[in-house]
Design a protein around this motif. Sequence first.
Motif, short mmCIF file in Angstrom:
data_model
loop_
_atom_site.label_atom_id
_atom_site.label_comp_id
_atom_site.label_asym_id
_atom_site.label_seq_id
_atom_site.Cartn_x
_atom_site.Cartn_y
_atom_site.Cartn_z
N VAL A 115 0.88 -1.16 0.00
CA VAL A 115 0.00 0.00 0.00
C VAL A 115 0.92 1.22 0.00
CG1 VAL A 115 -1.77 1.30 1.23
CG2 VAL A 115 -1.82 -1.21 1.27
N ASN A 116 0.93 1.95 -1.10
CA ASN A 116 1.81 3.12 -1.24
C ASN A 116 3.24 2.81 -0.82
OD1 ASN A 116 -0.26 4.60 -2.25
ND2 ASN A 116 -0.60 5.81 -0.42
N ASP A 117 3.82 1.78 -1.40
CA ASP A 117 5.21 1.37 -1.18
C ASP A 117 5.50 0.84 0.21
OD1 ASP A 117 5.94 1.94 -3.83
OD2 ASP A 117 6.20 4.06 -3.32
N GLN A 118 4.48 0.66 1.04
CA GLN A 118 4.68 0.04 2.36
C GLN A 118 4.27 -1.42 2.26
OE1 GLN A 118 2.50 2.23 5.33
NE2 GLN A 118 3.75 4.06 5.10
N SER A 119 5.19 -2.31 2.57
CA SER A 119 4.89 -3.74 2.51
C SER A 119 3.84 -4.12 3.53
CB SER A 119 6.16 -4.56 2.77
OG SER A 119 7.09 -4.35 1.73
N THR A 120 2.97 -5.03 3.13
CA THR A 120 1.91 -5.51 4.00
C THR A 120 1.49 -6.90 3.54
OG1 THR A 120 -0.22 -4.95 4.98
CG2 THR A 120 0.03 -4.49 2.64
N GLU A 121 0.66 -7.53 4.29
CA GLU A 121 0.08 -8.83 3.94
C GLU A 121 -1.39 -8.79 4.32
OE1 GLU A 121 1.47 -11.71 2.54
OE2 GLU A 121 3.29 -10.55 2.17
N LEU A 122 -2.20 -8.11 3.51
CA LEU A 122 -3.63 -7.99 3.79
C LEU A 122 -4.40 -9.05 3.01
CD1 LEU A 122 -3.98 -4.11 3.62
CD2 LEU A 122 -3.99 -5.53 5.67
N ASP A 123 -4.93 -10.02 3.71
CA ASP A 123 -5.70 -11.11 3.10
C ASP A 123 -7.11 -10.61 2.82
OD1 ASP A 123 -7.05 -13.38 2.35
OD2 ASP A 123 -6.51 -14.53 4.14
N THR A 124 -7.40 -10.34 1.56
CA THR A 124 -8.68 -9.74 1.20
C THR A 124 -9.85 -10.72 1.31
OG1 THR A 124 -8.38 -10.23 -1.14
CG2 THR A 124 -7.56 -8.11 -0.34
N THR A 125 -9.57 -12.00 1.46
CA THR A 125 -10.67 -12.97 1.57
C THR A 125 -11.43 -12.80 2.87
OG1 THR A 125 -9.28 -14.70 2.56
CG2 THR A 125 -9.46 -14.67 0.15
N LYS A 126 -10.87 -12.07 3.80
CA LYS A 126 -11.51 -11.86 5.10
C LYS A 126 -12.45 -10.66 5.09
CE LYS A 126 -7.55 -13.81 7.50
NZ LYS A 126 -8.03 -15.06 7.96
#
Length: 67
Positions: free
Chosen positions: A30-41
């Motif tokens: 998200v805007n060059d910030q690493s993340t691990e957002l699981d959209t299935t939730k």
Amino acid sequence: MSEEQIARLCEIAPKYGLHLEHRGLVITKVNDQSTELDTTKYMPDQFIDLLTQIIGTNMKADLWDWK
């Protein structure tokens, strides 16, 4: 959310000043910030609300760090 919805969200996000990257159903940046957002939730509207909260939090931090 479906992978098709995620791909579409990544396409339209720059229109709103947001850059998203994904790997399958996971948002990885998200805007060059690493993340691990699981959209299935999330339902699509819930995920968009989450993104706006992230942006708001970052804006507040930038405001208070301004010198």
